[in-house]
Design a protein around this motif. Sequence first.
Motif, PDB file in Angstrom:
ATOM      1  N   GLN A 135      56.143  14.595  18.846  1.00  8.72           N
ATOM      2  CA  GLN A 135      55.240  15.331  19.719  1.00  8.72           C
ATOM      3  C   GLN A 135      54.541  14.366  20.670  1.00  8.72           C
ATOM      4  O   GLN A 135      54.122  13.286  20.258  1.00  8.72           O
ATOM      5  N   ALA A 136      54.408  14.758  21.932  1.00  7.16           N
ATOM      6  CA  ALA A 136      53.656  13.958  22.895  1.00  7.16           C
ATOM      7  C   ALA A 136      52.233  13.795  22.376  1.00  7.16           C
ATOM      8  O   ALA A 136      51.630  14.749  21.891  1.00  7.16           O
ATOM      9  N   GLY A 137      51.716  12.573  22.411  1.00  7.61           N
ATOM     10  CA  GLY A 137      50.372  12.282  21.920  1.00  7.61           C
ATOM     11  C   GLY A 137      50.338  11.880  20.448  1.00  7.61           C
ATOM     12  O   GLY A 137      49.306  11.431  19.951  1.00  7.61           O
ATOM     13  N   GLN A 138      51.453  12.056  19.767  1.00  9.11           N
ATOM     14  CA  GLN A 138      51.534  11.689  18.346  1.00  9.11           C
ATOM     15  C   GLN A 138      51.391  10.176  18.200  1.00  9.11           C
ATOM     16  O   GLN A 138      51.960   9.411  18.964  1.00  9.11           O
ATOM     17  N   GLN A 139      50.608   9.746  17.226  1.00  4.89           N
ATOM     18  CA  GLN A 139      50.418   8.322  16.948  1.00  4.89           C
ATOM     19  C   GLN A 139      51.414   7.896  15.872  1.00  4.89           C
ATOM     20  O   GLN A 139      51.498   8.543  14.828  1.00  4.89           O
ATOM     21  N   ILE A 140      52.161   6.832  16.139  1.00  9.49           N
ATOM     22  CA  ILE A 140      53.038   6.255  15.124  1.00  9.49           C
ATOM     23  C   ILE A 140      52.765   4.755  15.058  1.00  9.49           C
ATOM     24  O   ILE A 140      52.151   4.190  15.956  1.00  9.49           O
ATOM     25  N   VAL A 141      53.234   4.148  13.994  1.00 10.74           N
ATOM     26  CA  VAL A 141      53.077   2.712  13.810  1.00 10.74           C
ATOM     27  C   VAL A 141      54.457   2.076  13.820  1.00 10.74           C
ATOM     28  O   VAL A 141      55.378   2.553  13.166  1.00 10.74           O
ATOM     29  N   ILE A 142      54.592   1.003  14.575  1.00  8.94           N
ATOM     30  CA  ILE A 142      55.848   0.265  14.669  1.00  8.94           C
ATOM     31  C   ILE A 142      55.706  -1.005  13.839  1.00  8.94           C
ATOM     32  O   ILE A 142      54.934  -1.893  14.197  1.00  8.94           O
ATOM     33  N   PRO A 143      56.429  -1.118  12.707  1.00  8.51           N
ATOM     34  CA  PRO A 143      56.380  -2.358  11.919  1.00  8.51           C
ATOM     35  C   PRO A 143      57.366  -3.384  12.511  1.00  8.51           C
ATOM     36  O   PRO A 143      58.568  -3.133  12.558  1.00  8.51           O
ATOM     37  N   LEU A 144      56.834  -4.482  12.990  1.00  5.72           N
ATOM     38  CA  LEU A 144      57.668  -5.534  13.571  1.00  5.72           C
ATOM     39  C   LEU A 144      57.673  -6.757  12.674  1.00  5.72           C
ATOM     40  O   LEU A 144      56.624  -7.159  12.172  1.00  5.72           O
ATOM     41  N   TYR A 145      58.821  -7.356  12.497  1.00  4.81           N
ATOM     42  CA  TYR A 145      58.960  -8.520  11.620  1.00  4.81           C
ATOM     43  C   TYR A 145      59.417  -9.715  12.441  1.00  4.81           C
ATOM     44  O   TYR A 145      60.458  -9.678  13.095  1.00  4.81           O
ATOM     45  N   LYS A 146      58.622 -10.779  12.402  1.00  8.71           N
ATOM     46  CA  LYS A 146      58.949 -12.033  13.076  1.00  8.71           C
ATOM     47  C   LYS A 146      59.251 -13.095  12.018  1.00  8.71           C
ATOM     48  O   LYS A 146      58.543 -13.208  11.024  1.00  8.71           O
ATOM     49  N   GLU A 147      60.299 -13.854  12.251  1.00  8.74           N
ATOM     50  CA  GLU A 147      60.661 -14.912  11.295  1.00  8.74           C
ATOM     51  C   GLU A 147      59.608 -16.009  11.311  1.00  8.74           C
ATOM     52  O   GLU A 147      59.132 -16.423  12.364  1.00  8.74           O
ATOM     53  N   ILE A 148      59.239 -16.481  10.106  1.00  2.12           N
ATOM     54  CA  ILE A 148      58.263 -17.568  10.020  1.00  2.12           C
ATOM     55  C   ILE A 148      58.931 -18.822   9.491  1.00  2.12           C
ATOM     56  O   ILE A 148      59.990 -18.797   8.960  1.00  2.12           O
ATOM     57  N   GLY A 192      58.470  13.792  25.912  1.00  3.68           N
ATOM     58  CA  GLY A 192      59.929  13.727  25.882  1.00  3.68           C
ATOM     59  C   GLY A 192      60.508  12.467  25.262  1.00  3.68           C
ATOM     60  O   GLY A 192      61.727  12.278  25.278  1.00  3.68           O
ATOM     61  N   GLN A 193      59.695  11.596  24.724  1.00  2.00           N
ATOM     62  CA  GLN A 193      60.215  10.353  24.138  1.00  2.00           C
ATOM     63  C   GLN A 193      60.875  10.623  22.798  1.00  2.00           C
ATOM     64  O   GLN A 193      60.439  11.475  22.024  1.00  2.00           O
ATOM     65  N   THR A 194      61.919   9.853  22.540  1.00  6.40           N
ATOM     66  CA  THR A 194      62.628   9.942  21.268  1.00  6.40           C
ATOM     67  C   THR A 194      62.381   8.675  20.462  1.00  6.40           C
ATOM     68  O   THR A 194      62.004   7.634  21.017  1.00  6.40           O
ATOM     69  N   LEU A 195      62.624   8.792  19.179  1.00  9.47           N
ATOM     70  CA  LEU A 195      62.473   7.620  18.308  1.00  9.47           C
ATOM     71  C   LEU A 195      63.462   6.530  18.726  1.00  9.47           C
ATOM     72  O   LEU A 195      63.158   5.344  18.686  1.00  9.47           O
ATOM     73  N   TRP A 196      64.643   6.933  19.166  1.00  6.12           N
ATOM     74  CA  TRP A 196      65.654   5.981  19.630  1.00  6.12           C
ATOM     75  C   TRP A 196      65.141   5.190  20.834  1.00  6.12           C
ATOM     76  O   TRP A 196      65.272   3.969  20.905  1.00  6.12           O
ATOM     77  N   GLU A 197      64.524   5.882  21.788  1.00  6.97           N
ATOM     78  CA  GLU A 197      63.995   5.224  22.985  1.00  6.97           C
ATOM     79  C   GLU A 197      62.861   4.258  22.630  1.00  6.97           C
ATOM     80  O   GLU A 197      62.813   3.126  23.118  1.00  6.97           O
ATOM     81  N   ILE A 198      61.965   4.693  21.763  1.00  4.25           N
ATOM     82  CA  ILE A 198      60.838   3.848  21.352  1.00  4.25           C
ATOM     83  C   ILE A 198      61.347   2.614  20.624  1.00  4.25           C
ATOM     84  O   ILE A 198      60.890   1.494  20.869  1.00  4.25           O
ATOM     85  N   THR A 199      62.330   2.806  19.765  1.00  4.39           N
ATOM     86  CA  THR A 199      62.922   1.680  19.034  1.00  4.39           C
ATOM     87  C   THR A 199      63.505   0.659  20.000  1.00  4.39           C
ATOM     88  O   THR A 199      63.316  -0.543  19.836  1.00  4.39           O
ATOM     89  N   CYS A 238      69.664  -1.494  16.331  1.00  5.33           N
ATOM     90  CA  CYS A 238      68.545  -0.569  16.575  1.00  5.33           C
ATOM     91  C   CYS A 238      68.349   0.414  15.426  1.00  5.33           C
ATOM     92  O   CYS A 238      67.218   0.791  15.121  1.00  5.33           O
ATOM     93  N   ARG A 239      69.437   0.822  14.801  1.00  8.16           N
ATOM     94  CA  ARG A 239      69.332   1.827  13.740  1.00  8.16           C
ATOM     95  C   ARG A 239      68.519   1.334  12.557  1.00  8.16           C
ATOM     96  O   ARG A 239      67.823   2.106  11.901  1.00  8.16           O
ATOM     97  N   GLU A 240      68.583   0.033  12.282  1.00 10.12           N
ATOM     98  CA  GLU A 240      67.807  -0.513  11.163  1.00 10.12           C
ATOM     99  C   GLU A 240      66.308  -0.473  11.458  1.00 10.12           C
ATOM    100  O   GLU A 240      65.508  -0.093  10.604  1.00 10.12           O
ATOM    101  N   LEU A 241      65.926  -0.863  12.669  1.00 10.99           N
ATOM    102  CA  LEU A 241      64.511  -0.806  13.045  1.00 10.99           C
ATOM    103  C   LEU A 241      64.047   0.650  13.100  1.00 10.99           C
ATOM    104  O   LEU A 241      62.952   0.978  12.644  1.00 10.99           O
ATOM    105  N   MET A 242      64.886   1.523  13.635  1.00  7.63           N
ATOM    106  CA  MET A 242      64.531   2.936  13.709  1.00  7.63           C
ATOM    107  C   MET A 242      64.299   3.511  12.310  1.00  7.63           C
ATOM    108  O   MET A 242      63.362   4.280  12.089  1.00  7.63           O
TER     109      MET A 242
END
Length: 110
Positions: free
Chosen positions: A97-110, A57-64, A77-81
Amino acid sequence: MSKTTKGLVKAFIITAILLAGLVFLTGGSAAKLAIRAHGFLFPSYSRTLVAYTVGEGQTLWEITGRYMDQQDKYRDCRELMHDIAEYNNLNGVKWLQAGQQIVIPLYKEI
């Protein structure tokens, strides 16, 4: 050449000479300051890829929302989503889909 064009050329040359003199007199510290200012105006980021398994039941919005505080690039949030959807080729996909693997690209300032 018109008077206006000559005046602009003179102003440009005088400005260039003054800037070169400033860099010379300050030992390049003005140039270093300009470089730091550029980093402030246009920050650099390092990217980390996080693997995530979608729960029931998770949504992309919730994961973001879970990852907003772990990144520095976006305030909305919309930009990261959008980044997550693009990276995982989810554009046009309505449901995760439950069990679906996704990748979250995170950007940290250096």
